[in-house]
Every structure is written in structure tokens, then in C-alpha cells.
Motif scaffolding. Structure first.
Motif, short mmCIF file in Angstrom:
data_model
loop_
_atom_site.label_atom_id
_atom_site.label_comp_id
_atom_site.label_asym_id
_atom_site.label_seq_id
_atom_site.Cartn_x
_atom_site.Cartn_y
_atom_site.Cartn_z
N LEU A 395 -31.43 -51.30 -19.27
CA LEU A 395 -31.34 -51.33 -17.80
C LEU A 395 -30.10 -50.61 -17.28
O LEU A 395 -30.18 -49.85 -16.31
CB LEU A 395 -31.33 -52.78 -17.31
N GLU A 396 -28.97 -50.85 -17.89
CA GLU A 396 -27.73 -50.24 -17.37
C GLU A 396 -27.84 -48.71 -17.41
O GLU A 396 -27.43 -48.02 -16.47
CB GLU A 396 -26.52 -50.72 -18.19
N HIS A 397 -28.39 -48.20 -18.52
CA HIS A 397 -28.56 -46.74 -18.63
C HIS A 397 -29.53 -46.23 -17.57
O HIS A 397 -29.29 -45.19 -16.93
CB HIS A 397 -29.06 -46.41 -20.04
N ILE A 398 -30.63 -46.96 -17.36
CA ILE A 398 -31.63 -46.53 -16.37
C ILE A 398 -31.02 -46.53 -14.97
O ILE A 398 -31.19 -45.58 -14.20
CB ILE A 398 -32.87 -47.45 -16.44
N ILE A 399 -30.32 -47.59 -14.64
CA ILE A 399 -29.71 -47.68 -13.30
C ILE A 399 -28.72 -46.54 -13.09
O ILE A 399 -28.65 -45.94 -12.01
CB ILE A 399 -29.01 -49.05 -13.13
N ARG A 400 -27.99 -46.21 -14.14
CA ARG A 400 -26.93 -45.20 -14.02
C ARG A 400 -27.49 -43.78 -13.96
O ARG A 400 -26.89 -42.91 -13.33
CB ARG A 400 -25.98 -45.35 -15.21
N THR A 401 -28.65 -43.55 -14.60
CA THR A 401 -29.09 -42.16 -14.76
C THR A 401 -30.42 -41.81 -14.08
O THR A 401 -30.80 -40.64 -14.08
CB THR A 401 -29.21 -41.81 -16.27
N LEU A 402 -31.14 -42.79 -13.54
CA LEU A 402 -32.37 -42.45 -12.82
C LEU A 402 -32.02 -41.44 -11.71
O LEU A 402 -31.09 -41.68 -10.93
CB LEU A 402 -33.01 -43.71 -12.21
N PRO A 403 -32.70 -40.31 -11.66
CA PRO A 403 -32.28 -39.25 -10.72
C PRO A 403 -32.26 -39.69 -9.26
O PRO A 403 -33.03 -40.56 -8.84
CB PRO A 403 -33.34 -38.16 -10.93
N LEU A 404 -31.35 -39.09 -8.52
CA LEU A 404 -31.34 -39.24 -7.06
C LEU A 404 -32.02 -38.00 -6.48
O LEU A 404 -31.65 -36.88 -6.82
CB LEU A 404 -29.90 -39.31 -6.54
N ARG A 405 -33.01 -38.20 -5.65
CA ARG A 405 -33.72 -37.08 -5.03
C ARG A 405 -33.27 -36.95 -3.59
O ARG A 405 -33.38 -37.89 -2.79
CB ARG A 405 -35.23 -37.31 -5.08
N VAL A 406 -32.75 -35.78 -3.25
CA VAL A 406 -32.24 -35.53 -1.90
C VAL A 406 -33.25 -34.67 -1.16
O VAL A 406 -33.65 -33.61 -1.65
CB VAL A 406 -30.88 -34.80 -1.96
N SER A 407 -33.69 -35.14 0.00
CA SER A 407 -34.62 -34.35 0.80
C SER A 407 -34.03 -34.12 2.19
O SER A 407 -33.49 -35.05 2.80
CB SER A 407 -35.98 -35.05 0.90
N GLU A 408 -34.12 -32.87 2.63
CA GLU A 408 -33.61 -32.53 3.96
C GLU A 408 -34.65 -32.95 5.00
O GLU A 408 -35.84 -32.65 4.84
CB GLU A 408 -33.34 -31.03 4.06
N GLN A 409 -34.21 -33.64 6.04
CA GLN A 409 -35.14 -34.18 7.04
C GLN A 409 -34.86 -33.60 8.42
O GLN A 409 -33.70 -33.31 8.76
CB GLN A 409 -35.00 -35.71 7.11
N GLU A 410 -35.92 -33.44 9.19
CA GLU A 410 -35.78 -33.07 10.60
C GLU A 410 -36.72 -33.96 11.39
O GLU A 410 -37.93 -33.73 11.42
CB GLU A 410 -36.12 -31.59 10.82
N LYS A 411 -36.18 -35.01 11.97
CA LYS A 411 -37.00 -35.99 12.68
C LYS A 411 -36.33 -36.34 14.01
O LYS A 411 -35.33 -35.72 14.39
CB LYS A 411 -37.17 -37.25 11.81
N ASP A 412 -36.89 -37.33 14.69
CA ASP A 412 -36.33 -37.72 15.98
C ASP A 412 -34.86 -38.09 15.86
O ASP A 412 -34.07 -37.89 16.80
CB ASP A 412 -37.10 -38.91 16.55
N ALA A 413 -34.45 -38.64 14.70
CA ALA A 413 -33.06 -39.06 14.51
C ALA A 413 -32.12 -37.88 14.30
O ALA A 413 -30.90 -38.05 14.31
CB ALA A 413 -32.96 -40.01 13.33
N GLY A 414 -32.68 -36.68 14.07
CA GLY A 414 -31.84 -35.50 13.89
C GLY A 414 -32.10 -34.83 12.55
O GLY A 414 -33.08 -35.14 11.86
N ARG A 415 -31.20 -33.91 12.20
CA ARG A 415 -31.30 -33.22 10.91
C ARG A 415 -30.31 -33.88 9.96
O ARG A 415 -29.09 -33.86 10.20
CB ARG A 415 -30.98 -31.73 11.09
N TYR A 416 -30.85 -34.46 8.92
CA TYR A 416 -30.02 -35.23 7.99
C TYR A 416 -30.63 -35.14 6.60
O TYR A 416 -31.69 -34.51 6.40
CB TYR A 416 -29.93 -36.70 8.45
#
Length: 523
Positions: A395-416
Motif C-alpha cells: 500500500l505505501e508504495h502504491i500510495i506514493r507512486t500511483l500517477p497523478l494525471r493533470v488535465s487542463e480545464q476551461e469551465k465556468d470557474a475559469g482556466r485551471y
């Protein structure tokens, strides 16, 4: 450097500042990722087991006996199947051994989703505009009742008059309770003592759904569909097996430059934060304590699935196959159909089998190219079964290394930018994952859109205008009819229902168990 005032604002907005800063640090420290290159798995890959045919597992007698003893399999079953060398376990044997494993198995659902996009008019209409117009009246009658509700508390199907059936969570519990009742019946035949808790339910909720889900569970204790089953089995839902996923802050859009920062201009207002969920992949962190507790209490396998998939019921054959093949985890995939647009597909990166979500982790264009070449694509059914000893050890290895996926958004809240973790990418981190190729129309009856729920339930099938539409769209019609046929089958086999006079009605316990045994070849 962390900003004390910003941290306080995060807390006020319900955001976890420690987790947000940890994510920000990981995102900014990550090396630029080369354009991923994926291939589809080779035909005949031995790591993919076709479950649409009868299963068979062969193993040395000593290995069978050792594993059976380790898992406390009743001695009568060991005697029945362990006499020859090698041991050959066919469908019937795997089904019985799977039932015998129910006291060693827990069932987990990801229950953090709200039915916002599910009942969104624009998204439903975009799925198939002409079909939407045919269902418009039903959609307008149902959508206001469910929009924004916890998905698990929404009706899992609709009767012909559009009145709602039981919720996804109610049907999940009905299947678990029927499985527990079946185990108790079989344990008498096997002359084996009953174990305290069988197939306990655990779950991850979110701030958007937690209160609704817990209130709904409380109501289900006295629900006519479940009350007798609770009394018969002595089953109870333990509220301490629920953990709530925290919120994290949105980050700045790539166009604002790197390194990224906390996004503080939501809806155009200076200093305004945008709280977001961090993806269901956070379950490994959020449920860590529950996974470890279940293991300490003697459970050795955990299911993990989405609450809105009616095909994700307990399957004894694949449970036993996973256990006796000593797979560290197994995952279910089915051939992609026109309605499978949101989720992941099975790919191969070198020799590693992997699941990649369409959009965040593999471009839509790449998937379309595979399909254009006429190559079958296996779509993720989002049903995982983990060996709990392996999971808790890693579990510790999985929590530490599971990828983070970053997606660029353009919605009512803005571009983030939104950062998420995807549960099924855990496949990459497991040394020996097993893939089950399954019948989509039995194991993946998901409901990402209300329109999809209508089709799966066969709502208004037979009406002239709908049949005329199907005649003009044969591929979609084939998928819709197969979904509806699959729905009928699992309602009868897994949930103990029967359809009479155009309405679904629950069977009595004894009738439902007879049906479950007959369909599963369990005797």
C-alpha cells in the motif's frame, strides 16, 4: 513556501491543505513525460483469461492443498477436489470454491460520485440527439429527481411508467445479502462452522455524497426489499467501514507558466479557491486503514468497483480462479461498444499490461485509430479483485507512486488544472496482474448517463417511434438490445428479481436462492 492565510482559506473551503501541497510538490517535481506509446495486447496473451467460455484451472495437488488450507476451505471440498494430481478445477468446482471464500472476502464500492453530469441535459443530448428527443419526456420527468443526488442513492432502473426502482446501493446490498444467505446454506451442507462476518461492505464517499449515502444506508436497514434478508443473515452494515475522500485545490493552468501554483481566481474572483475531488485513485490512501483492518480481521480478498455498475456483483468463479492461481489482483475488461466512451482501455507498454483512461492517459485519437483498423479494444469494467495480503504489503508504495494525471480545464470557474489519480492504473504497480475477458452485457452494465440507464433497462422498447429509430441505427440498436437482455439476466441471477406484467418484482428469499444456485451451477 506555504502561505498561512491561503492555508486557512483552504480549510474554510473544506480543502485539505497538506494533501494539496503534497500534490503540488509532486506535480512540479515530475519530469516532463514523453509522449506515451501504447499497443493493444497481442491476441492469445496468456495473461488474459476468457471467462465467456467455461473456465478451467490446473495446479499441482500440493499447491491446491496448501492454498486450500491457507484459506480455510471446508474439508469436504478439499476431499472432493484434491484427490488427483494435478488438480483440475472446472467451472462447477470454481463456483463452489468461490462461495467457500465468501467469509474471506470484502466488497468495496467507490461511492463518491454525484449524479450531476449523469442527469445533465447537455451531456445526455450530446450522447445521441435523435435518441434523446425520443426519451425527452422521460428524461424531464426523472432528471430533476436525481440531479445532484449521490449516485449510489439514485434508482438503478426505471419501471415502464418511469417510477424509480431500488437504488444502486440497495441492489448492491441485496446481492451481498443473497450471497451471504447462499453461503450459510452451503456451509450447512459442508458441515463447516459459520464465520462471524461474511462479505462486509466498505466504501469511499466524498464531501458531496457522504451525508446522503450514510442517511440512505440507514433507511435501507428497514427497506422492504432488504429487511427480511438482514434478519435472516444477521448482516449489518458497519459505518466504520466508510471513509470520506478529502477535497484538494485546483492548480494553475499550464498557460500561466511553470511551476504551477494554487489556483486562486475561481469564477474570476481574486483569492477564490476551487475545491475538487482528487480522483477515485485516492482510495488506496483514504481506505488504507480499512484495508489493513480487514486484513487483520482475516479477510484475504477485496473487491473494488463503482457503485453504478449493475454487472459488478460477486462472481464466485473468478474469485476462486484469482485465489487459487495466486494472482496478486485481477481486473475485468470487455470488448468496447459504442456506449463505452468514458473510462479506460487495456493496453500494453512493452511487456506490461496497463489500463489507460481515454483522455487523461491515452488520447481519444489513439483509441479511434485502433478501432478504425478494426482491432478489438478491451474496455475497463472497473471491477478489481485484490489479494489483500499483497495489497496491504504494497500500500505505501502504491500510495506514493500511483500517477497523478493533470488535465487542463476551461469551465465556468475559469482556466485551471485538475489533478486526479485513477484507481485502475494500479495495474502497472502489480507484478502479476490477471485480466479476465468478460461478457460486457453481464459484467459491465454501467450508468454514466441517464439515457444509458434507460437503454439498459429497456425502457419503452417496443414503442413504434423507438423501434423506427433503432431500424435506422442498427449498431446502436444491437448494443441497446444486448444491454437490455444482459440487464434482465443479472436482475434474475444476481439480484433475485422477476419481471411480470411489465414490472420488476423481487423474488422471495428461497426463490431467489434457487435461481442463484441454478444459474451459477452451485449444488
Amino acid at each position: 513556501m506555504q502561505d498561512d492565510a491561503l492555508i486557512q482559506k483552504m480549510r474554510t473551503a473544506g480543502i485539505d491543505p497538506d494533501l494539496t501541497y503534497a500534490i503540488l510538490e509532486r506535480v512540479n517535481a515530475a519530469e516532463p513525460e514523453a509522449a506515451p506509446s501504447f499497443e493493444l495486447p497481442s491476441p492469445g496473451d496468456p495473461r488474459i483469461v476468457d471467462t465467456t467460455r467455461p473456465l478451467s484451472l490446473t495446479l499441482p495437488r500440493a499447491a491446491f492443498l496448501s492454498r486450500a488450507e491457507e484459506l480455510s476451505i471446508p474439508s469436504s471440498l478439499i476431499d472432493r477436489y484434491g484427490g488427483e494430481d494435478p488438480v483440475v478445477l472446472d467451472d462447477a468446482a470454481l463456483s463452489l470454491l468461490g462461495v467457500a471464500l465468501y467469509p474471506r472476502t470484502a466488497y468495496g464500492v467507490l461511492n463518491g460520485g454525484a449524479a450531476t453530469s449523469y442527469a445533465d441535459l447537455t451531456r445526455n443530448r450530446a450522447f445521441e440527439p435523435d435518441l434523446f428527443e425520443l426519451y425527452r419526456a422521460s428524461f424531464e420527468a426523472v432528471a430533476p429527481r436525481v440531479k445532484g443526488s449521490a449516485k449510489g442513492a439514485c434508482p438503478a432502473f426505471y419501471q415502464e411508467d418511469t417510477s424509480g426502482g431500488p437504488s444502486f446501493l440497495a441492489l448492491t446490498l441485496r446481492n451481498l445479502l443473497l450471497c451471504v444467505a447462499l453461503y450459510r446454506r452451503m456451509a450447512e451442507q459442508w458441515h463447516t462452522p459459520l464465520r462471524g462476518t461474511v462479505l462486509p461492505l466498505f466504501q469511499m464517499t466524498s464531501p458531496a455524497t457522504h451525508d446522503q449515502v450514510m442517511a440512505h444506508l440507514e433507511k435501507l436497514r428497514g427497506h422492504p426489499l432488504l429487511e427480511a434478508l438482514f434478519a435472516h443473515t444477521g448482516y449489518r452494515v458497519d459505518p466504520t467501514l466508510t471513509a470520506q475522500q478529502p477535497l484538494v485545490a485546483a492548480l494553475t493552468h499550464r498557460e500561466e507558466g511553470l511551476p504551477r501554483r494554487i489556483f486562486t481566481r475561481a469564477y474570476g474572483k481574486d483569492g477564490e479557491l476551487l475545491p475538487l475531488p482528487g480522483g477515485h485513485g485516492q482510495n488506496f490512501m483514504v481506505l488504507e486503514g480499512i484495508y489493513r483492518r480487514l486484513h487483520e480481521e482475516g479477510f484475504r480478498f477485496v473487491y473494488l468497483t463503482n457503485v453504478d455498475n449493475l454487472g459488478a456483483f460477486v462472481e464466485p468463479r473468478t474469485l476462486a480462479y484469482t485465489a487459487f492461481s495466486r494472482a496478486q489482483a485481477s481486473f475485468e475488461f470487455s470488448y468496447k461498444t459504442p456506449v463505452d466512451v468514458k473510462g479506460g482501455i487495456l493496453v500494453r507498454a512493452g511487456d506490461v499490461l496497463s489500463c489507460r483512461d481515454i483522455g487523461p492517459a491515452i488520447p481519444k485519437e489513439a483509441v479511434a485509430a485502433f478501432e478504425k483498423e478494426g482491432r478489438p479494444v478491451l474496455f475497463n469494467c472497473a471491477i478489481g479483485l485484490f489479494d489483500l495480503t499483497y495489497l496491504t504489503t504494497h500500500l505505501e508504495h502504491i500510495i506514493r507512486t500511483l500517477p497523478l494525471r493533470v488535465s487542463e480545464q476551461e469551465k465556468d470557474a475559469g482556466r485551471y488544472a485538475q489533478v486526479e489519480q485513477i484507481t485502475w492504473e494500479v495495474m502497472d504497480l502489480i507484478e502479476r496482474p490477471l485480466v479476465f475477458g468478460v461478457d460486457k452485457f453481464r459484467r459491465f452494465l454501467a450508468a454514466k448517463l441517464l439515457l444509458e440507464t434507460f437503454l439498459t433497462g429497456g425502457l419503452h422498447f417496443g414503442r413504434p417511434e423507438l423501434e423506427a429509430f433503432f431500424a435506422s441505427r442498427p449498431e446502436l440498436a444491437r448494443t441497446a438490445r444486448a444491454l437490455s437482455a444482459g440487464f434482465r439476466r443479472v436482475m434474475e441471477e444476481a439480484y433475485g428479481y422477476v419481471r411480470t406484467e411489465e414490472r420488476w418484482r423481487p423474488l422471495r428469499l428461497d426463490e431467489a436462492l434457487v435461481r442463484m444456485q441454478a444459474c451459477g451451477g452451485i449444488a
